[in-house]
Scaffold this motif. Sequence first.
Motif, PDB file in Angstrom:
ATOM      1  N   LYS A   1       0.840  -1.195   0.000  1.00 37.40           N
ATOM      2  CA  LYS A   1       0.000   0.000   0.000  1.00 37.40           C
ATOM      3  C   LYS A   1       0.873   1.241   0.000  1.00 37.40           C
ATOM      4  CE  LYS A   1      -4.138  -1.795   2.080  1.00 37.40           C
ATOM      5  NZ  LYS A   1      -5.131  -1.450   1.106  1.00 37.40           N
ATOM      6  N   GLY A   2       0.358   2.323  -0.520  1.00 41.47           N
ATOM      7  CA  GLY A   2       1.106   3.567  -0.548  1.00 41.47           C
ATOM      8  C   GLY A   2       0.806   4.367  -1.801  1.00 41.47           C
ATOM      9  N   ASN A   3       1.638   5.350  -2.059  1.00 41.53           N
ATOM     10  CA  ASN A   3       1.449   6.180  -3.243  1.00 41.53           C
ATOM     11  C   ASN A   3       1.560   5.318  -4.490  1.00 41.53           C
ATOM     12  OD1 ASN A   3       1.218   8.438  -1.650  1.00 41.53           O
ATOM     13  ND2 ASN A   3       3.382   8.931  -1.788  1.00 41.53           N
ATOM     14  N   VAL A   4       0.522   5.297  -5.290  1.00 39.37           N
ATOM     15  CA  VAL A   4       0.510   4.458  -6.482  1.00 39.37           C
ATOM     16  C   VAL A   4       0.283   5.297  -7.736  1.00 39.37           C
ATOM     17  CG1 VAL A   4      -0.251   2.360  -5.303  1.00 39.37           C
ATOM     18  CG2 VAL A   4      -1.944   3.929  -6.217  1.00 39.37           C
ATOM     19  N   GLN A   5       0.698   4.742  -8.847  1.00 38.52           N
ATOM     20  CA  GLN A   5       0.487   5.344 -10.156  1.00 38.52           C
ATOM     21  C   GLN A   5      -0.001   4.243 -11.089  1.00 38.52           C
ATOM     22  OE1 GLN A   5       4.137   7.046 -11.489  1.00 38.52           O
ATOM     23  NE2 GLN A   5       4.278   8.484  -9.799  1.00 38.52           N
ATOM     24  N   VAL A   6      -0.602   4.651 -12.188  1.00 41.24           N
ATOM     25  CA  VAL A   6      -1.086   3.693 -13.171  1.00 41.24           C
ATOM     26  C   VAL A   6      -0.121   3.655 -14.346  1.00 41.24           C
ATOM     27  CG1 VAL A   6      -2.958   3.099 -14.737  1.00 41.24           C
ATOM     28  CG2 VAL A   6      -3.477   4.037 -12.496  1.00 41.24           C
TER      29      VAL A   6
ATOM     30  N   ASP B   1       7.572  -9.265 -14.157  1.00 38.70           N
ATOM     31  CA  ASP B   1       6.446  -9.470 -13.240  1.00 38.70           C
ATOM     32  C   ASP B   1       5.259  -8.569 -13.579  1.00 38.70           C
ATOM     33  OD1 ASP B   1       7.885  -7.235 -12.500  1.00 38.70           O
ATOM     34  OD2 ASP B   1       7.793  -7.637 -10.358  1.00 38.70           O
ATOM     35  N   TRP B   2       5.514  -7.310 -13.887  1.00 37.90           N
ATOM     36  CA  TRP B   2       4.412  -6.400 -14.201  1.00 37.90           C
ATOM     37  C   TRP B   2       3.751  -6.765 -15.531  1.00 37.90           C
ATOM     38  CZ3 TRP B   2       4.806  -3.541 -18.647  1.00 37.90           C
ATOM     39  CH2 TRP B   2       6.083  -3.382 -19.186  1.00 37.90           C
TER      40      TRP B   2
ATOM     41  N   THR C   1      -3.623  -1.719 -18.278  1.00 34.36           N
ATOM     42  CA  THR C   1      -3.128  -0.884 -17.188  1.00 34.36           C
ATOM     43  C   THR C   1      -2.813  -1.746 -15.975  1.00 34.36           C
ATOM     44  OG1 THR C   1      -5.357  -0.473 -16.358  1.00 34.36           O
ATOM     45  CG2 THR C   1      -4.448   1.139 -17.910  1.00 34.36           C
ATOM     46  N   VAL C   2      -1.852  -1.263 -15.181  1.00 34.58           N
ATOM     47  CA  VAL C   2      -1.538  -1.902 -13.913  1.00 34.58           C
ATOM     48  C   VAL C   2      -1.233  -0.790 -12.908  1.00 34.58           C
ATOM     49  CG1 VAL C   2       0.931  -2.211 -14.351  1.00 34.58           C
ATOM     50  CG2 VAL C   2      -0.224  -3.737 -12.779  1.00 34.58           C
TER      51      VAL C   2
ATOM     52  N   GLY D   1       7.967   1.311  -8.024  1.00 31.94           N
ATOM     53  CA  GLY D   1       7.750   0.245  -9.004  1.00 31.94           C
ATOM     54  C   GLY D   1       7.478   0.806 -10.389  1.00 31.94           C
ATOM     55  N   HIS D   2       6.757   1.912 -10.449  1.00 25.47           N
ATOM     56  CA  HIS D   2       6.462   2.538 -11.738  1.00 25.47           C
ATOM     57  C   HIS D   2       7.739   3.064 -12.371  1.00 25.47           C
ATOM     58  CE1 HIS D   2       4.462   5.636 -14.388  1.00 25.47           C
ATOM     59  NE2 HIS D   2       3.910   4.492 -14.755  1.00 25.47           N
ATOM     60  N   ASP D   3       8.619   3.641 -11.575  1.00 19.71           N
ATOM     61  CA  ASP D   3       9.913   4.099 -12.091  1.00 19.71           C
ATOM     62  C   ASP D   3      10.746   2.920 -12.590  1.00 19.71           C
ATOM     63  OD1 ASP D   3       9.231   6.695 -11.487  1.00 19.71           O
ATOM     64  OD2 ASP D   3      10.316   6.708  -9.574  1.00 19.71           O
ATOM     65  N   ARG D   4      10.683   1.789 -11.879  1.00 16.63           N
ATOM     66  CA  ARG D   4      11.420   0.598 -12.290  1.00 16.63           C
ATOM     67  C   ARG D   4      10.893   0.068 -13.625  1.00 16.63           C
ATOM     68  NH1 ARG D   4      10.693  -4.906 -11.639  1.00 16.63           N
ATOM     69  NH2 ARG D   4       8.808  -4.487 -10.464  1.00 16.63           N
ATOM     70  N   ILE D   5       9.593   0.120 -13.817  1.00 16.07           N
ATOM     71  CA  ILE D   5       9.005  -0.320 -15.082  1.00 16.07           C
ATOM     72  C   ILE D   5       9.583   0.506 -16.232  1.00 16.07           C
ATOM     73  CG2 ILE D   5       6.884  -0.352 -16.449  1.00 16.07           C
ATOM     74  CD1 ILE D   5       5.402  -1.093 -13.824  1.00 16.07           C
ATOM     75  N   HIS D   6       9.671   1.810 -16.043  1.00 17.07           N
ATOM     76  CA  HIS D   6      10.165   2.684 -17.100  1.00 17.07           C
ATOM     77  C   HIS D   6      11.673   2.580 -17.289  1.00 17.07           C
ATOM     78  CE1 HIS D   6       6.600   4.748 -18.498  1.00 17.07           C
ATOM     79  NE2 HIS D   6       6.164   4.708 -17.246  1.00 17.07           N
ATOM     80  N   SER D   7      12.395   2.091 -16.296  1.00 14.82           N
ATOM     81  CA  SER D   7      13.839   1.962 -16.441  1.00 14.82           C
ATOM     82  C   SER D   7      14.229   0.685 -17.185  1.00 14.82           C
ATOM     83  CB  SER D   7      14.522   1.984 -15.080  1.00 14.82           C
ATOM     84  OG  SER D   7      14.215   0.819 -14.347  1.00 14.82           O
ATOM     85  N   GLU D   8      13.303  -0.285 -17.277  1.00 19.25           N
ATOM     86  CA  GLU D   8      13.575  -1.516 -18.016  1.00 19.25           C
ATOM     87  C   GLU D   8      13.560  -1.238 -19.509  1.00 19.25           C
ATOM     88  OE1 GLU D   8      10.854  -4.571 -16.931  1.00 19.25           O
ATOM     89  OE2 GLU D   8      11.414  -4.499 -14.819  1.00 19.25           O
TER      90      GLU D   8
END
Length: 72
Positions: free
Chosen positions: A15-20, A38-39, A50-51, A57-64
Amino acid sequence: MARLLADTCEICGNKGNVQVHRVRALADLAHVGWQPSDWARVMLHRRRKTVVAPDIGHDRIHSERPARPLTP
């Protein structure tokens, strides 16, 4: 909207600050020779473009690396 307001990561459950995070098409995630992360696996399994992921985690998605190059 309810998924975002739940304020919970759909990948890990934190839980916490989330983004789509959104992709143009699910076909961009499922192509031969690429092992989905995983995403991407969550998106493909749920058949959603969308996820909801936490800020980190959103930053990690964009760094891949991108799922598919924009030019052929």
